[in-house]
Design a protein around this motif. Structure first.
Motif, PDB file in Angstrom:
ATOM      1  N   THR A   1      11.017  -1.545  17.000  1.00  0.00           N
ATOM      2  CA  THR A   1      10.898  -1.091  18.386  1.00  0.00           C
ATOM      3  C   THR A   1      12.131  -1.460  19.195  1.00  0.00           C
ATOM      4  N   LEU A   2      12.603  -2.709  19.045  1.00  0.00           N
ATOM      5  CA  LEU A   2      13.764  -3.153  19.817  1.00  0.00           C
ATOM      6  C   LEU A   2      15.011  -2.380  19.432  1.00  0.00           C
ATOM      7  N   TRP A   3      15.240  -2.199  18.142  1.00  0.00           N
ATOM      8  CA  TRP A   3      16.413  -1.429  17.696  1.00  0.00           C
ATOM      9  C   TRP A   3      16.333   0.001  18.225  1.00  0.00           C
ATOM     10  N   SER A   4      15.128   0.582  18.275  1.00  0.00           N
ATOM     11  CA  SER A   4      14.980   1.971  18.704  1.00  0.00           C
ATOM     12  C   SER A   4      15.164   2.128  20.208  1.00  0.00           C
ATOM     13  N   ILE A   5      14.596   1.233  21.005  1.00  0.00           N
ATOM     14  CA  ILE A   5      14.713   1.365  22.462  1.00  0.00           C
ATOM     15  C   ILE A   5      16.121   1.011  22.934  1.00  0.00           C
ATOM     16  N   PHE A   6      16.828   0.168  22.177  1.00  0.00           N
ATOM     17  CA  PHE A   6      18.220  -0.134  22.485  1.00  0.00           C
ATOM     18  C   PHE A   6      19.164   0.932  21.929  1.00  0.00           C
ATOM     19  N   ARG A   7      18.709   1.656  20.917  1.00  0.00           N
ATOM     20  CA  ARG A   7      19.479   2.688  20.227  1.00  0.00           C
ATOM     21  C   ARG A   7      20.587   2.082  19.367  1.00  0.00           C
ATOM     22  N   SER A   8      20.215   1.077  18.593  1.00  0.00           N
ATOM     23  CA  SER A   8      21.132   0.521  17.596  1.00  0.00           C
ATOM     24  C   SER A   8      21.098   1.379  16.346  1.00  0.00           C
ATOM     25  N   PRO A   9      22.206   1.461  15.601  1.00  0.00           N
ATOM     26  CA  PRO A   9      22.132   2.073  14.267  1.00  0.00           C
ATOM     27  C   PRO A   9      21.055   1.396  13.423  1.00  0.00           C
ATOM     28  N   LEU A  10      20.462   2.154  12.524  1.00  0.00           N
ATOM     29  CA  LEU A  10      19.454   1.619  11.608  1.00  0.00           C
ATOM     30  C   LEU A  10      19.999   1.677  10.189  1.00  0.00           C
ATOM     31  N   MET A  11      20.318   0.511   9.640  1.00  0.00           N
ATOM     32  CA  MET A  11      20.772   0.422   8.257  1.00  0.00           C
ATOM     33  C   MET A  11      19.785  -0.468   7.497  1.00  0.00           C
TER      34      MET A  11
ATOM     35  N   THR B   1      12.774  -0.052  29.128  1.00  0.00           N
ATOM     36  CA  THR B   1      12.358   1.295  29.492  1.00  0.00           C
ATOM     37  C   THR B   1      13.481   2.282  29.186  1.00  0.00           C
ATOM     38  N   ALA B   2      13.107   3.543  29.058  1.00  0.00           N
ATOM     39  CA  ALA B   2      14.086   4.612  28.828  1.00  0.00           C
ATOM     40  C   ALA B   2      13.472   5.926  29.269  1.00  0.00           C
ATOM     41  N   ASP B   3      14.334   6.902  29.524  1.00  0.00           N
ATOM     42  CA  ASP B   3      13.867   8.241  29.865  1.00  0.00           C
ATOM     43  C   ASP B   3      13.743   9.072  28.601  1.00  0.00           C
ATOM     44  N   ALA B   4      12.684   9.863  28.524  1.00  0.00           N
ATOM     45  CA  ALA B   4      12.515  10.822  27.435  1.00  0.00           C
ATOM     46  C   ALA B   4      13.169  12.140  27.843  1.00  0.00           C
ATOM     47  N   PRO B   5      13.454  13.019  26.882  1.00  0.00           N
ATOM     48  CA  PRO B   5      14.080  14.302  27.241  1.00  0.00           C
ATOM     49  C   PRO B   5      13.239  15.145  28.197  1.00  0.00           C
ATOM     50  N   ALA B   6      11.923  15.116  28.035  1.00  0.00           N
ATOM     51  CA  ALA B   6      11.065  15.938  28.891  1.00  0.00           C
ATOM     52  C   ALA B   6      11.010  15.362  30.304  1.00  0.00           C
ATOM     53  N   LYS B   7      11.089  16.216  31.287  1.00  0.00           N
ATOM     54  CA  LYS B   7      11.091  15.779  32.678  1.00  0.00           C
ATOM     55  C   LYS B   7       9.792  15.037  33.008  1.00  0.00           C
ATOM     56  N   GLY B   8       9.933  13.918  33.716  1.00  0.00           N
ATOM     57  CA  GLY B   8       8.775  13.141  34.119  1.00  0.00           C
ATOM     58  C   GLY B   8       8.165  12.310  33.013  1.00  0.00           C
ATOM     59  N   THR B   9       8.860  12.182  31.885  1.00  0.00           N
ATOM     60  CA  THR B   9       8.354  11.414  30.752  1.00  0.00           C
ATOM     61  C   THR B   9       9.257  10.222  30.496  1.00  0.00           C
ATOM     62  N   HIS B  10       8.659   9.070  30.242  1.00  0.00           N
ATOM     63  CA  HIS B  10       9.414   7.839  30.029  1.00  0.00           C
ATOM     64  C   HIS B  10       8.869   7.092  28.816  1.00  0.00           C
ATOM     65  N   TYR B  11       9.691   6.174  28.333  1.00  0.00           N
ATOM     66  CA  TYR B  11       9.260   5.264  27.279  1.00  0.00           C
ATOM     67  C   TYR B  11       9.249   3.840  27.830  1.00  0.00           C
ATOM     68  N   ILE B  12       8.282   3.056  27.373  1.00  0.00           N
ATOM     69  CA  ILE B  12       8.249   1.635  27.704  1.00  0.00           C
ATOM     70  C   ILE B  12       8.001   0.850  26.422  1.00  0.00           C
ATOM     71  N   ALA B  13       8.806  -0.175  26.193  1.00  0.00           N
ATOM     72  CA  ALA B  13       8.608  -1.101  25.084  1.00  0.00           C
ATOM     73  C   ALA B  13       8.288  -2.476  25.662  1.00  0.00           C
ATOM     74  N   VAL B  14       7.190  -3.064  25.186  1.00  0.00           N
ATOM     75  CA  VAL B  14       6.714  -4.354  25.674  1.00  0.00           C
ATOM     76  C   VAL B  14       6.740  -5.340  24.513  1.00  0.00           C
ATOM     77  N   PHE B  15       7.310  -6.529  24.741  1.00  0.00           N
ATOM     78  CA  PHE B  15       7.477  -7.510  23.663  1.00  0.00           C
ATOM     79  C   PHE B  15       6.881  -8.851  24.064  1.00  0.00           C
ATOM     80  N   ASN B  16       6.149  -9.455  23.153  1.00  0.00           N
ATOM     81  CA  ASN B  16       5.586 -10.793  23.335  1.00  0.00           C
ATOM     82  C   ASN B  16       6.374 -11.767  22.471  1.00  0.00           C
TER      83      ASN B  16
END
Length: 445
Positions: free
Chosen positions: A321-331, A375-390
């Motif tokens: 989740t963290l790598w994806s919301i930050f947009r790090s390469p995935l190896m 948080t991040a914006d999704a391509p679709a208007k009015g749509t967002h992403y949220i990642a929550v970490f404990n």
């Protein structure tokens, strides 16, 4: 008239420089995704093992965007060892121009001067891309033998310096950028790599602990000169952040940490690292959180014995989740054919990978000792992403203020890992998050 010509030429030059930058950044429009041999095989991977991982990728992962297959360190040594490096009596394979070539006993298809071309062809036929790891500089053995630099009248002895030699692997000497033949040596390297069909190069001892700007620029020129789209990844890390603008202008990805393994402490440290590097991410230039030590690792690697990753399942969700919301390469670092169903599910969740590939305006809303929210914006208007970490060792309820992402009215929340629609929420959203765990959600009006 002369002044007008000068202005026109200056404008043309600026346009060409901008176009050159745009071109190589366009080679990686989304964070690169692939497999690297280091976490499972260290410096000893064989051609058969590379092909087995490629076969698995082509069958199970390619449709989700996984495409790079990278042979990591010391593919040019015939007798290297696991859990370290053989620097006592290493058998180097090198050509007449001081360029390392594959060890035939490990990569049989490279015999008779074919290099890595047969292996690259094998991958390309499967719709995959081929990468290698190299060390910065010129081989010590090339200097000792006085081997010529292709296309010049100078030898390896004329372009090297013992200054700033890598401290943890002494295969190479520094190349002095202003020496005659220095650029030509890197040119000859990448001419050979391009002839093999290379698509990705990871260059080590380049960005930390010393940031070698001169060699980075020579490598960039050499790659551009080939006309082949070879992604440039620099290693190791942390790349000095005061060189953020320079590395962004010259590389497709660069390391933000030292080698990352399967323990909670270094995973937890990525929250601060990624926050620090967040402003330097741009399309085609990706800060790199390092490989994913998931699946079966340590087979013949640097650290630990053969094992499935020591991360708990919740920690594995956190990593992805963290790598994806930050947009790090995935190896991916594990041996793909040994994947269990859970590991495969981490790599093939289309909704999570869409966050990696297509989200925008990614940023942390909160990062303290117990929790983090991105948080991040999704391509679709009015749509967002949220990642929550404990971050704690106990389950916890974490409250998200939906107004912070511009949702002042009732919105629908969907769990991207499960695909389950959780319902409509107004004002706040407070999911229960497992210890060291995460939640990744799509918020729609």
């Amino acid at each position: 008239m002369k002044q007008l010509c000068t202005i026109v030429m200056m404008a043309f030059s600026l346009t060409m420089n901008a176009q050159q930058k745009s071109d190589f950044h366009d080679w990686a429009p989304t964070p690169p995704m692939g497999w690297n041999s280091w976490d499972c095989y260290g410096p000893t991977v064989t051609e058969a093992e590379v092909k087995a991982n490629a076969d698995y990728m082509a069958k199970h992962l390619k449709q989700y965007g996984w495409e790079y297959v990278v042979v990591d360190i010391r593919w040019y040594i015939s007798n290297d060892k696991a859990h370290g490096y053989n620097e006592t009596n290493a058998e180097y394979n090198i050509d007449e121009y001081g360029r390392f070539i594959p060890a035939v006993n490990r990569f049989p298809s490279s015999a008779d001067g074919k290099g890595f071309k047969p292996l690259a062809d094998y991958l390309h036929k499967k719709g995959l891309k081929f990468g290698i790891h190299i060390m910065r500089g010129i081989p010590v053995v090339a200097v000792k033998r006085g081997l010529p630099i292709k296309g010049t009248k100078v030898t390896a002895k004329d372009i090297y310096s013992e200054k700033d030699q890598c401290k943890w692997l002494r295969d190479m000497y520094t190349i002095v950028p202003d020496k005659e033949g220095a650029q030509e040596y890197y040119n000859s390297l990448f001419e050979m790599y391009a002839s093999w069909g290379l698509d990705f190069v990871k260059v080590d001892d380049l960005s930390a602990p010393i940031y070698h700007s001169g060699e980075i620029e020579m490598i960039r020129k050499a790659i551009n000169r080939t006309g082949r789209k070879i992604l440039l990844s620099t290693s190791p890390g942390e790349t000095p952040i005061d060189h953020g603008a320079h590395i962004q202008q010259h590389a497709n990805m660069w390391r933000t940490v030292d080698d990352f393994w399967d323990a909670w402490e270094p995973l937890n440290a990525h929250f601060e690292v990624f926050e620090r590097w967040n402003k330097w991410r741009t399309n085609g230039a990706w800060p790199d959180g390092d490989m994913l030590p998931l699946g079966r690792i340590g087979i013949r690697a640097e650290r630990g014995n053969p094992r499935m990753t020591k991360f708990t399942r919740d920690e594995q969700y956190t990593l992805m989740t963290l790598w994806s919301i930050f947009r790090s390469p995935l190896m991916f670092g594990g041996n793909l054919p040994d994947n269990d169903a859970f590991t495969l599910s981490l790599l093939t969740n289309k909704h999570v990978l869409d966050v990696l590939k297509y989200s925008r305006n990614n940023k942390p809303l909160l990062n303290d000792t117990e929790k983090a929210i991105w948080t991040a914006d999704a391509p679709a208007k009015g749509t967002h992403y949220i990642a929550v970490f404990n971050k704690t060792a106990n389950n916890a309820k974490i409250t998200v203020d939906l107004n912070q992402i511009g949702n002042s009215q009732s919105c629908t929340v969907t769990d991207l890992w499960t695909g389950k629609v959780l319902g409509k929420f107004s004002g706040t959203f407070s999911p229960d998050i497992n210890a060291h765990g995460t939640g990744l959600y799509k918020i729609t009006l």
